[in-house]
Write a protein that holds these residues in place. Structure first.
Motif, short mmCIF file in Angstrom:
data_model
loop_
_atom_site.label_atom_id
_atom_site.label_comp_id
_atom_site.label_asym_id
_atom_site.label_seq_id
_atom_site.Cartn_x
_atom_site.Cartn_y
_atom_site.Cartn_z
N GLN A 408 0.83 -1.21 0.00
CA GLN A 408 0.00 0.00 0.00
C GLN A 408 0.86 1.26 0.00
O GLN A 408 0.57 2.22 -0.71
CB GLN A 408 -0.92 -0.02 1.22
CG GLN A 408 -1.91 1.14 1.25
CD GLN A 408 -2.84 1.08 2.44
OE1 GLN A 408 -2.66 0.27 3.34
NE2 GLN A 408 -3.84 1.93 2.46
N ASP A 411 2.34 1.62 -3.53
CA ASP A 411 1.31 2.05 -4.48
C ASP A 411 1.05 3.56 -4.34
O ASP A 411 0.96 4.28 -5.34
CB ASP A 411 0.00 1.29 -4.23
CG ASP A 411 0.08 -0.17 -4.66
OD1 ASP A 411 1.00 -0.49 -5.45
OD2 ASP A 411 -0.74 -0.97 -4.20
N GLN A 412 0.95 4.03 -3.10
CA GLN A 412 0.71 5.46 -2.86
C GLN A 412 1.90 6.30 -3.32
O GLN A 412 1.72 7.39 -3.88
CB GLN A 412 0.42 5.69 -1.39
CG GLN A 412 -0.90 5.11 -0.91
CD GLN A 412 -1.09 5.23 0.59
OE1 GLN A 412 -0.18 5.59 1.34
NE2 GLN A 412 -2.30 4.91 1.05
N TYR A 416 2.09 9.32 -6.12
CA TYR A 416 2.68 10.61 -5.74
C TYR A 416 3.85 10.98 -6.66
O TYR A 416 3.94 12.12 -7.14
CB TYR A 416 3.16 10.55 -4.29
CG TYR A 416 4.21 11.57 -3.92
CD1 TYR A 416 3.89 12.91 -3.77
CD2 TYR A 416 5.55 11.19 -3.74
CE1 TYR A 416 4.86 13.85 -3.45
CE2 TYR A 416 6.51 12.11 -3.41
CZ TYR A 416 6.17 13.43 -3.26
OH TYR A 416 7.14 14.36 -2.94
#
Length: 441
Positions: A408, A411-412, A416
């Motif tokens: 997670q 992925d973030q 960004y």
């Protein structure tokens, strides 16, 4: 001597501490009682940082190196002279004695002795600040305005009278020049206050990124927040002045991967470090890195577009099986959607995965040329290595407790990086914005 400079506001805050006798722009004079108490507390088991915090000091303002250095010096003095070493003046050559003037009264002798001590302290301060900052053999001259600041601080600190001429002569500056500078002192104070306000603004951004941001990205962030941004040179100057810098990563040893078998085939370096590209999709880079978290290791395979610096495809895995690169290629194929540049190539190192016959077969099926770095030469794939380095600097992956949490986070970060992280060499655009810019051009 510490590189930290104190501005007018910081000097006033420090002078409010009862354990401080005086403060200049680069030095703090502590009371004898505090020095003795600090040494005794240290002998009782307290560390330098703890001692200073308990006595009301802001460690971030004065610096941990200054704290440790001061306490080391005090311990040596205490060991040699005891408490008397902090209560008696021991500065200056031959200061143990006093001028032998038999015909003077005791009161006059005391007055002259006190004046001599003040002058020696002022002289030492002047030499230490105006001349002592140069390394041995360095003939770089201290700027005149810096010497004027030193003279002003020394006179203000010691409350000296009729000493301007002597101090100017010692500093090798003109008396008239000092008084001209003194008339403009208000302008200097205003600039100092403005610098401090700008520093507080930049420090808020710096802290929001947990120190993982340099002056270029600070400048781009300021441009987003202010209608009239700061000059990037000013941002660099303030970062040096107030001693806050981007946290630099340290190189980590790369995990050894199994050696290739005889049927594995290396390929020539077609790219030859030609990283300056202006056509999206023409040159792609790929590599694998690892993340250690909560006692485990995960592996990340990425494909990066050299022209736009966009991460086109990536795959996170708990193993180094060949499936990690196969899935990466599959995601890359979906991303390109059949639109392949006629000269498209994918460049990698000579790792086990990229010399594997099946991987090379799948690359050919995607109509991509394959290029490889020279053995042991990481600079041949420098942009990919650079991305991994910045990613590890900015991502708190160590805090992940499970593979799912790490995925997670990554992925973030990819969202960004591609959509929000502006880059200096992309005309201050994000990778996706720069890709649109190149296509429109």
């Amino acid at each position: 001597m510490s590189k930290i400079h104190f501005n007018e506001h910081q000097r006033k805050l420090l002078e409010m501490n009862p354990n401080v006798t005086s403060v200049s722009d680069r030095a703090i004079q502590y009371s004898s009682a505090f020095k003795i108490r600090a040494v005794k507390d240290n002998r009782a088991g307290k560390g330098p940082t703890q001692i200073f915090i308990e006595n009301g000091f802001d460690i971030e303002m004065i610096g941990k190196d200054r704290v440790r250095s001061a306490l080391n010096s005090w311990r040596k003095t205490f060991q040699t002279y005891g408490e008397d070493g902090f209560l008696e003046e021991r500065r200056g050559k031959g200061s143990a004695g006093r001028p032998s003037t038999k015909n003077l009264s005791a009161e006059k002798k005391l007055e002259r002795a006190e004046a001599r001590i003040k002058y020696l302290e002022a002289e030492n301060e002047l030499f230490k600040k105006a001349r002592g900052t140069r390394k041995e053999g360095d003939e770089t001259q201290v700027a005149a305005h810096e010497k004027y600041e030193v003279i002003y601080e020394v006179i203000r600190k010691h409350e000296l009278q009729n000493c301007v001429s002597a101090l100017c002569e010692e500093a090798n500056v003109s008396r008239s020049g000092y008084y001209d500078w003194l008339q403009n002192l208000e302008k200097h104070v205003i600039r100092e206050n403005n610098d401090y306000e700008d520093y507080l603004f930049l420090k808020c951004i710096y802290d929001a990124f947990k120190g993982k941001i340099g002056y270029r990205r600070l400048y781009m962030k300021v441009c987003e927040l202010l209608e009239t941004p700061m000059n990037p040179k000013k941002i660099r100057r303030l970062m040096c002045k107030y001693n806050f810098f981007a946290k630099v990563r340290r190189a980590n040893p790369y995990k050894n991967i199994a050696k290739a078998t005889q049927e594995h085939k290396t390929l020539p370096n077609i790219l030859k470090r030609e990283f300056s590209q202006d056509e999206p999709g023409k040159v792609l880079l790929t590599d694998i890195t690892y993340f250690k978290y909560h006692g485990r290791t995960a592996y990340l395979s990425c494909v990066k577009d050299v022209a736009t610096r966009e991460i086109l495809a990536y795959e996170l895995s708990s193993t180094l099986k060949m499936s990690i690169v196969y899935k990466t290629l599959s995601k890359l194929s979906d991303k390109l959607a059949g639109i392949i540049h006629p000269e498209a190539m994918i460049h990698s190192d000579q790792g086990f995965h990229y010399t594997h016959p099946e991987f090379q077969k799948r690359v050919r099926q995607m109509k991509l040329k394959q290029s490889m770095s020279r053995r042991g030469n990481c600079l041949d794939n420098a942009p990919m290595e650079s991305f991994f380095g910045h990613m590890k600097d900015e991502l708190d992956y160590i805090e992940a407790k499970t593979f799912g949490e790490l995925k997670q986070m990554i992925d973030q970060y990819m969202i960004y990086y591609n959509e929000s992280r502006r880059q200096w060499n992309l005309k201050k655009m994000t990778p996706i914005e720069y890709r649109s810019h190149l296509i429109a051009a």
